[in-house]
Motif scaffolding. Structure first.
Motif, PDB file in Angstrom:
ATOM      1  N   GLY A  55       0.813  -1.211   0.000  1.00  0.00           N
ATOM      2  CA  GLY A  55       0.000   0.000   0.000  1.00  0.00           C
ATOM      3  C   GLY A  55       0.845   1.260   0.000  1.00  0.00           C
ATOM      4  O   GLY A  55       0.551   2.226  -0.714  1.00  0.00           O
ATOM      5  N   LEU A  56       1.910   1.268   0.801  1.00  0.00           N
ATOM      6  CA  LEU A  56       2.788   2.438   0.854  1.00  0.00           C
ATOM      7  C   LEU A  56       3.498   2.643  -0.478  1.00  0.00           C
ATOM      8  O   LEU A  56       3.557   3.767  -0.996  1.00  0.00           O
ATOM      9  N   MET A  57       4.005   1.568  -1.066  1.00  0.00           N
ATOM     10  CA  MET A  57       4.714   1.700  -2.341  1.00  0.00           C
ATOM     11  C   MET A  57       3.783   2.179  -3.445  1.00  0.00           C
ATOM     12  O   MET A  57       4.167   3.028  -4.268  1.00  0.00           O
ATOM     13  N   VAL A  58       2.574   1.645  -3.486  1.00  0.00           N
ATOM     14  CA  VAL A  58       1.610   2.057  -4.507  1.00  0.00           C
ATOM     15  C   VAL A  58       1.223   3.515  -4.325  1.00  0.00           C
ATOM     16  O   VAL A  58       1.178   4.290  -5.292  1.00  0.00           O
ATOM     17  N   ALA A  59       0.952   3.926  -3.084  1.00  0.00           N
ATOM     18  CA  ALA A  59       0.569   5.310  -2.825  1.00  0.00           C
ATOM     19  C   ALA A  59       1.671   6.272  -3.234  1.00  0.00           C
ATOM     20  O   ALA A  59       1.420   7.307  -3.872  1.00  0.00           O
ATOM     21  N   GLU A  60       2.911   5.952  -2.894  1.00  0.00           N
ATOM     22  CA  GLU A  60       4.041   6.802  -3.282  1.00  0.00           C
ATOM     23  C   GLU A  60       4.194   6.861  -4.791  1.00  0.00           C
ATOM     24  O   GLU A  60       4.423   7.946  -5.366  1.00  0.00           O
ATOM     25  N   GLU A 103      -7.605  13.441  -4.902  1.00  0.00           N
ATOM     26  CA  GLU A 103      -7.629  12.282  -4.011  1.00  0.00           C
ATOM     27  C   GLU A 103      -8.538  11.171  -4.533  1.00  0.00           C
ATOM     28  O   GLU A 103      -8.202   9.976  -4.449  1.00  0.00           O
ATOM     29  N   GLY A 104      -9.689  11.542  -5.111  1.00  0.00           N
ATOM     30  CA  GLY A 104     -10.622  10.540  -5.608  1.00  0.00           C
ATOM     31  C   GLY A 104     -10.016   9.696  -6.717  1.00  0.00           C
ATOM     32  O   GLY A 104     -10.163   8.466  -6.736  1.00  0.00           O
ATOM     33  N   GLU A 105      -9.336  10.344  -7.656  1.00  0.00           N
ATOM     34  CA  GLU A 105      -8.698   9.613  -8.747  1.00  0.00           C
ATOM     35  C   GLU A 105      -7.575   8.732  -8.218  1.00  0.00           C
ATOM     36  O   GLU A 105      -7.430   7.569  -8.639  1.00  0.00           O
ATOM     37  N   LEU A 106      -6.781   9.270  -7.297  1.00  0.00           N
ATOM     38  CA  LEU A 106      -5.688   8.479  -6.715  1.00  0.00           C
ATOM     39  C   LEU A 106      -6.235   7.238  -6.008  1.00  0.00           C
ATOM     40  O   LEU A 106      -5.655   6.153  -6.107  1.00  0.00           O
ATOM     41  N   SER A 107      -7.352   7.398  -5.304  1.00  0.00           N
ATOM     42  CA  SER A 107      -7.944   6.267  -4.588  1.00  0.00           C
ATOM     43  C   SER A 107      -8.416   5.191  -5.550  1.00  0.00           C
ATOM     44  O   SER A 107      -8.221   3.993  -5.300  1.00  0.00           O
ATOM     45  N   ARG A 108      -9.053   5.613  -6.656  1.00  0.00           N
ATOM     46  CA  ARG A 108      -9.529   4.626  -7.639  1.00  0.00           C
ATOM     47  C   ARG A 108      -8.351   3.858  -8.241  1.00  0.00           C
ATOM     48  O   ARG A 108      -8.404   2.634  -8.395  1.00  0.00           O
ATOM     49  N   ARG A 109      -7.308   4.575  -8.579  1.00  0.00           N
ATOM     50  CA  ARG A 109      -6.124   3.929  -9.139  1.00  0.00           C
ATOM     51  C   ARG A 109      -5.476   3.001  -8.099  1.00  0.00           C
ATOM     52  O   ARG A 109      -5.040   1.893  -8.423  1.00  0.00           O
ATOM     53  N   PHE A 110      -5.416   3.479  -6.866  1.00  0.00           N
ATOM     54  CA  PHE A 110      -4.799   2.711  -5.782  1.00  0.00           C
ATOM     55  C   PHE A 110      -5.500   1.361  -5.607  1.00  0.00           C
ATOM     56  O   PHE A 110      -4.846   0.313  -5.562  1.00  0.00           O
ATOM     57  N   LYS A 124      -0.127   1.384 -15.432  1.00  0.00           N
ATOM     58  CA  LYS A 124      -0.665   1.877 -16.699  1.00  0.00           C
ATOM     59  C   LYS A 124      -2.175   1.672 -16.786  1.00  0.00           C
ATOM     60  O   LYS A 124      -2.892   2.490 -17.361  1.00  0.00           O
ATOM     61  N   ASN A 125      -2.661   0.563 -16.230  1.00  0.00           N
ATOM     62  CA  ASN A 125      -4.089   0.235 -16.308  1.00  0.00           C
ATOM     63  C   ASN A 125      -4.907   0.807 -15.164  1.00  0.00           C
ATOM     64  O   ASN A 125      -6.124   0.610 -15.121  1.00  0.00           O
ATOM     65  N   SER A 126      -4.248   1.497 -14.243  1.00  0.00           N
ATOM     66  CA  SER A 126      -4.936   1.919 -13.014  1.00  0.00           C
ATOM     67  C   SER A 126      -6.056   2.915 -13.264  1.00  0.00           C
ATOM     68  O   SER A 126      -6.957   3.042 -12.442  1.00  0.00           O
ATOM     69  N   GLY A 127      -6.024   3.619 -14.394  1.00  0.00           N
ATOM     70  CA  GLY A 127      -7.097   4.566 -14.700  1.00  0.00           C
ATOM     71  C   GLY A 127      -8.121   3.993 -15.652  1.00  0.00           C
ATOM     72  O   GLY A 127      -9.041   4.685 -16.082  1.00  0.00           O
ATOM     73  N   ASP A 128      -7.979   2.714 -15.966  1.00  0.00           N
ATOM     74  CA  ASP A 128      -8.861   2.039 -16.921  1.00  0.00           C
ATOM     75  C   ASP A 128     -10.110   1.532 -16.207  1.00  0.00           C
ATOM     76  O   ASP A 128     -10.027   0.716 -15.304  1.00  0.00           O
ATOM     77  N   ALA A 129     -11.260   2.000 -16.634  1.00  0.00           N
ATOM     78  CA  ALA A 129     -12.521   1.606 -15.982  1.00  0.00           C
ATOM     79  C   ALA A 129     -12.737   0.102 -16.032  1.00  0.00           C
ATOM     80  O   ALA A 129     -13.343  -0.480 -15.130  1.00  0.00           O
ATOM     81  N   HIS A 132     -10.575  -2.287 -15.612  1.00  0.00           N
ATOM     82  CA  HIS A 132      -9.867  -2.974 -14.542  1.00  0.00           C
ATOM     83  C   HIS A 132     -10.245  -2.458 -13.163  1.00  0.00           C
ATOM     84  O   HIS A 132     -10.192  -3.202 -12.194  1.00  0.00           O
ATOM     85  N   THR A 133     -10.611  -1.182 -13.059  1.00  0.00           N
ATOM     86  CA  THR A 133     -10.955  -0.645 -11.748  1.00  0.00           C
ATOM     87  C   THR A 133     -12.388  -0.972 -11.343  1.00  0.00           C
ATOM     88  O   THR A 133     -12.680  -1.109 -10.161  1.00  0.00           O
TER      89      THR A 133
END
Length: 236
Positions: free
Chosen positions: A61-66, A77-84, A157-162, A164-165
């Motif tokens: 979680g820490l590595m992904v957040a960083e 924050e909302g976009e970061l949370s979805r990607r996270f 790369k896929n973290s913003g892809d609907a 996969h999220t």
């Protein structure tokens, strides 16, 4: 003449370390990360990877957040949370575990192996978290970060892809756009203790063949089944 017997699992562990890009100084720590709780069932209590999984979830979680903060400096924050959530999901961890050949290296009970445990997304995802914790304990934060970065680059790369999220929403929108009935999710099986259940869910939409997946919650299993159906049918 001496005939050397090759241990297939030992070969798998060596291959795993190669793909991981790290050789453990303490092999016992790696063995612990690869030991599933099923090994102790019906026998004397043995150490398994559940405690390392707990730690690995936090380290990951820490590595992904960083990584997200650095890669998307203007994201809210909302976009970061979805990607996270997409990057730390059980499916994401299980895919990476499969990519590096973690399944053949696992230490499982015979029954778990026969039931397909080495390909079980829940077991693989948990073991991947435990493996990250083991690298952290064996080599420190800089070492585990060096392992993490290449392994999770596709997930980033896929973290913003609907797709996969939120695969359930993607499948529902596809069904509506193509004149299909809404996706249906059915519990096929529920096993394990009440505090740690494992759900098997079947996802079905229209006349397409159904797809199944497992998860530690009904929602997790539904998302996994939806994603499998989408990827199998190459839905757009």
């Amino acid at each position: 003449m001496t005939i050397r017997v090759t241990n297939p699992r030992q070969k798998a562990i060596e291959a795993l370390e190669t793909r991981l890009g790290y050789r453990f100084k303490d092999p016992a720590l790696l063995e612990l990360a690869l030991t599933h709780a099923s090994v102790a069932e019906g026998a004397r209590r043995m150490a398994d990877n559940e405690r390392l999984e707990f730690l690995g979830d936090r380290v990951l979680g820490l590595m992904v957040a960083e990584a997200l903060m650095e890669a998307f400096p203007d994201a809210e924050e909302g976009e970061l949370s979805r990607r996270f959530h997409g990057m730390v999901s059980r499916d994401a961890c299980a895919k990476i575990a499969t990519d590096i050949g973690l399944g053949p290296a696992l230490r499982l009970a015979a029954g778990e192996t026969k039931s397909g445990g080495r390909n079980n997304p829940t077991i693989l995802g948990d073991a991947m978290e435990a493996l990250m914790a083991a690298v952290y304990k064996d080599g420190g934060y800089a070492t585990v970060l060096a392992c993490f970065q290449p392994l999770w680059q596709d997930a980033m790369k896929n973290s913003g892809d609907a797709l996969h999220t939120n695969p359930k929403s993607f499948l529902q929108e596809w069904a509506a756009a193509n004149g299909k009935s809404a996706p249906c999710y059915t519990i096929i099986n529920r096993q394990g203790p009440d505090h740690a259940p494992i759900f098997t869910i079947e996802a079905r939409v229209g006349q397409l063949a159904p797809e199944t997946a497992t998860g530690r919650s009904r929602q997790e299993a539904e998302k996994a089944a939806a994603l499998r159906l989408i990827e199998r049918e190459n839905l757009k």
